[in-house]
Design an enzyme around this catalytic site. Structure first.
Site, PDB file in Angstrom:
ATOM      1  N   CYS A 178      53.494  50.723  50.083  1.00  0.00           N
ATOM      2  CA  CYS A 178      52.043  50.376  49.876  1.00  0.00           C
ATOM      3  C   CYS A 178      51.240  51.125  50.450  1.00  0.00           C
ATOM      4  CB  CYS A 178      51.884  48.886  50.061  1.00  0.00           C
ATOM      5  SG  CYS A 178      50.214  48.405  49.755  1.00  0.00           S
ATOM      6  N   ARG A 215      46.582  33.999  10.072  1.00  0.00           N
ATOM      7  CA  ARG A 215      46.733  34.944   8.862  1.00  0.00           C
ATOM      8  C   ARG A 215      48.253  34.888   8.738  1.00  0.00           C
ATOM      9  NH1 ARG A 215      49.016  39.552   6.917  1.00  0.00           N
ATOM     10  NH2 ARG A 215      47.981  40.177   4.908  1.00  0.00           N
ATOM     11  N   CYS A 251      49.127  49.399  52.800  1.00  0.00           N
ATOM     12  CA  CYS A 251      49.742  48.543  53.929  1.00  0.00           C
ATOM     13  C   CYS A 251      50.916  49.007  54.637  1.00  0.00           C
ATOM     14  CB  CYS A 251      49.845  47.029  54.049  1.00  0.00           C
ATOM     15  SG  CYS A 251      51.205  46.523  52.906  1.00  0.00           S
ATOM     16  N   LYS A 299      34.317  45.970  -1.440  1.00  0.00           N
ATOM     17  CA  LYS A 299      34.600  44.920  -2.580  1.00  0.00           C
ATOM     18  C   LYS A 299      33.683  45.021  -3.745  1.00  0.00           C
ATOM     19  CE  LYS A 299      35.749  41.576   1.094  1.00  0.00           C
ATOM     20  NZ  LYS A 299      35.431  40.218   1.709  1.00  0.00           N
ATOM     21  N   CYS A 309      53.370  44.895  45.860  1.00  0.00           N
ATOM     22  CA  CYS A 309      53.533  44.786  47.424  1.00  0.00           C
ATOM     23  C   CYS A 309      53.565  43.126  47.497  1.00  0.00           C
ATOM     24  CB  CYS A 309      52.128  45.314  47.905  1.00  0.00           C
ATOM     25  SG  CYS A 309      52.210  45.000  49.904  1.00  0.00           S
ATOM     26  N   CYS A 320      48.451  42.296  53.080  1.00  0.00           N
ATOM     27  CA  CYS A 320      48.019  43.207  52.813  1.00  0.00           C
ATOM     28  C   CYS A 320      46.477  43.418  52.640  1.00  0.00           C
ATOM     29  CB  CYS A 320      48.584  43.740  51.438  1.00  0.00           C
ATOM     30  SG  CYS A 320      48.162  45.244  50.593  1.00  0.00           S
ATOM     31  N   LYS A 342      34.188  46.347   8.902  1.00  0.00           N
ATOM     32  CA  LYS A 342      35.601  45.675   9.025  1.00  0.00           C
ATOM     33  C   LYS A 342      35.427  45.295  10.498  1.00  0.00           C
ATOM     34  CE  LYS A 342      40.420  46.622   8.314  1.00  0.00           C
ATOM     35  NZ  LYS A 342      40.929  46.112   9.670  1.00  0.00           N
ATOM     36  N   TYR A 367      19.283  20.235  25.700  1.00  0.00           N
ATOM     37  CA  TYR A 367      20.638  20.061  24.637  1.00  0.00           C
ATOM     38  C   TYR A 367      21.783  19.349  25.687  1.00  0.00           C
ATOM     39  CZ  TYR A 367      24.829  21.234  22.370  1.00  0.00           C
ATOM     40  OH  TYR A 367      26.100  21.479  21.574  1.00  0.00           O
ATOM     41  N   LYS A 404      38.614  53.350   6.613  1.00  0.00           N
ATOM     42  CA  LYS A 404      38.625  53.388   8.071  1.00  0.00           C
ATOM     43  C   LYS A 404      38.155  54.534   8.805  1.00  0.00           C
ATOM     44  CE  LYS A 404      41.040  50.729   9.728  1.00  0.00           C
ATOM     45  NZ  LYS A 404      42.506  50.552   9.847  1.00  0.00           N
TER      46      LYS A 404
END
Length: 465
Positions: free
Chosen positions: A409, A139, A412, A291, A427, A432, A118, A38, A315
């Site tokens: 931190c 949409r 560190c 549907k 930080c 660090c 869905k 390909y 759902k």
């Protein structure tokens, strides 16, 4: 420069071969050509089109990913409105919907339902003229959306040219762009390593990807697409089932897990079957679209101001579970972003054991009023990322104190900084160990230099902690 008939024929043959190979690989999941072959054919076509640019056509496989970065998106009006669907959350609500549509008719004819999973993604509208893709749009509000054709062209399961010998002058296709779960996880891992906010779920990730101005980024994110609606004027298509079969013939990926049902009982059985089976799918689904199959019946029923009367979405409920927060820790990413994380009593959620959940930033912790010892409700956002949904304050133990982000931190000990324009605490010490580790891991990752053998353990050794 005169182009010989042999060259034109060669270009046409290469295009046809590559289009067939792409369809077999991306849509049918049945490769007919080795990747190396390909790539060689693609390079031949690319070289010929470079030498003879007048032979480049919009449907050429070489034109999927453009080089130009868009400056903005243009608002466009949909040729056919994209209606949203009414939701049902129980068999009882589904039965009420059936009663409602049947009351709209004087006599009830024989009917069937088409059930489709869905997909939890982003709806898009495609326009084809004479079989060639000319526009892709989001949409939006259903009436207008944003024109994102450059990004749509990068989706391999959307054909640039329809597989029809004599295509109609105009065809409208609707479907869902989505991110496969493995791709979504990879994207969020990269965002975590770079200190960027994580996508909450595949749907948000798909929508954000489609609105990227750089099509190269869209192509890297490997969006996929399921087609589910077809509009052709003056075409003898009588049903939704027939449309799905025609879409597949045209070259689109159509969800194979659809079913033709003759009653609500069959619909409910389909819904219940996939309530469990959906957890094995490589993509997110949050319900079933039901549907009426017959187009003539759909036309008779028409639409309300918001929904088609002939369709509904049943759902699935989000899976949630309670647990107890044992600790709140912070993680330092490669950009220095400090992200709070809840360490919880391990629980089973959506098929996996969960004991940590990201809290995103200090604002989110304050919004939840989350404290060590709290009982919380957690769920998986998009069934991928564990998140804290709610704190059950009535169960809060005595003496629980509000959480405060550390001032230094944890890696560190440098002072942490939160810029006024950001929600993220950082930080800023470039030495660090956490920043160095994250940078080395990112630098050696597959999407960067792809250095095999240089993983997290080696990065910890190199960074010195």
């Amino acid at each position: 420069m005169t182009i010989s008939p042999e060259t034109k024929k060669k270009v046409a043959q290469l295009r046809e071969q590559l289009q067939k190979a792409g369809y077999a690989y991306y849509v049918m999941d049945s490769p007919i050509m080795e990747d190396g072959v390909y790539d060689q054919l693609y390079r031949q076509l690319q070289n010929l089109e470079t030498e003879y640019p007048e032979l480049i056509t919009a449907d050429s496989p070489t034109q999927r990913i453009g080089d130009q970065v868009a400056t903005r998106f243009t608002s466009v009006k949909h040729n056919i409105p994209l209606y949203s669907l009414e939701n049902a959350f129980s068999d009882r609500e589904l039965a009420k919907w059936e009663t409602r549509w049947q009351k709209q008719l004087e006599t009830i004819p024989e009917f069937s339902y088409v059930c489709e999973l869905k997909i939890d993604g982003s709806a898009i509208a495609l326009t084809y003229e004479n079989g060639i893709l000319v526009r892709g749009a989001t949409r939006g509000d259903g009436v207008t959306g944003e024109e994102i054709t450059q990004n749509i062209r990068t989706i391999r399961t959307i054909p640039l040219k329809l597989n029809l010998e004599n295509p109609p002058s105009k065809i409208e296709v609707r479907g869902e762009a989505f991110l496969p779960l493995n791709v979504f996880a990879t994207i969020n891992q990269a965002r975590s390593e770079s200190g960027e906010a994580l996508f909450a779920n595949p749907r948000n990730a798909a929508a954000g990807t489609l609105r990227q101005l750089d099509a190269q980024i869209v192509a890297q994110r490997q969006l996929n697409f399921f087609a589910y609606t077809l509009h052709i004027e003056n075409q003898a298509i009588s049903s939704q089932w027939e449309s799905l079969e025609l879409l597949q013939k045209m070259g689109f990926l159509v969800n194979p897990n659809r079913k033709l049902c003759n009653s609500l009982a069959e619909v409910e059985a389909y819904f219940n079957e996939w309530d469990t089976a959906r957890k094995t799918l490589p993509y997110m689904t949050d319900g079933v679209v039901v549907k009426l199959n017959d187009y003539q019946l759909q036309q008779q029923l028409g639409f309300t101001q918001k929904f088609p009367r002939w369709a509904i979405a049943l759902k699935y409920p989000a899976e949630e579970t309670p647990t107890i927060v044992k600790d709140i820790i912070v993680n330092v990413g490669r950009t220095g972003a400090v992200t709070p994380m809840a360490v919880m009593q391990p629980v089973q959620l959506a098929g996996t054991t969960v004991q940590r959940a990201t809290l995103h930033n200090s604002d989110r912790v304050a919004q939840l009023d989350l404290r060590v010892g709290d009982t919380v409700i957690i769920r998986k956002a998009g069934e991928i990322i564990p998140e804290v949904v709610k704190v059950l304050t009535d169960l809060r133990p005595a003496g629980a104190v509000p959480y405060q982000m550390p001032r230094n931190c944890p890696e560190c000990s440098s002072p942490l900084v939160r810029p006024q324009t950001e929600a993220v605490t950082r930080c800023v010490n470039i030495s660090c160990p956490a920043i160095l580790r994250g940078s080395i891991i990112h630098w050696a990752s597959r999407n960067a230099l792809d250095i095999r053998g240089l993983g997290e353990k080696m990065a910890v050794f190199i960074a010195g902690k």
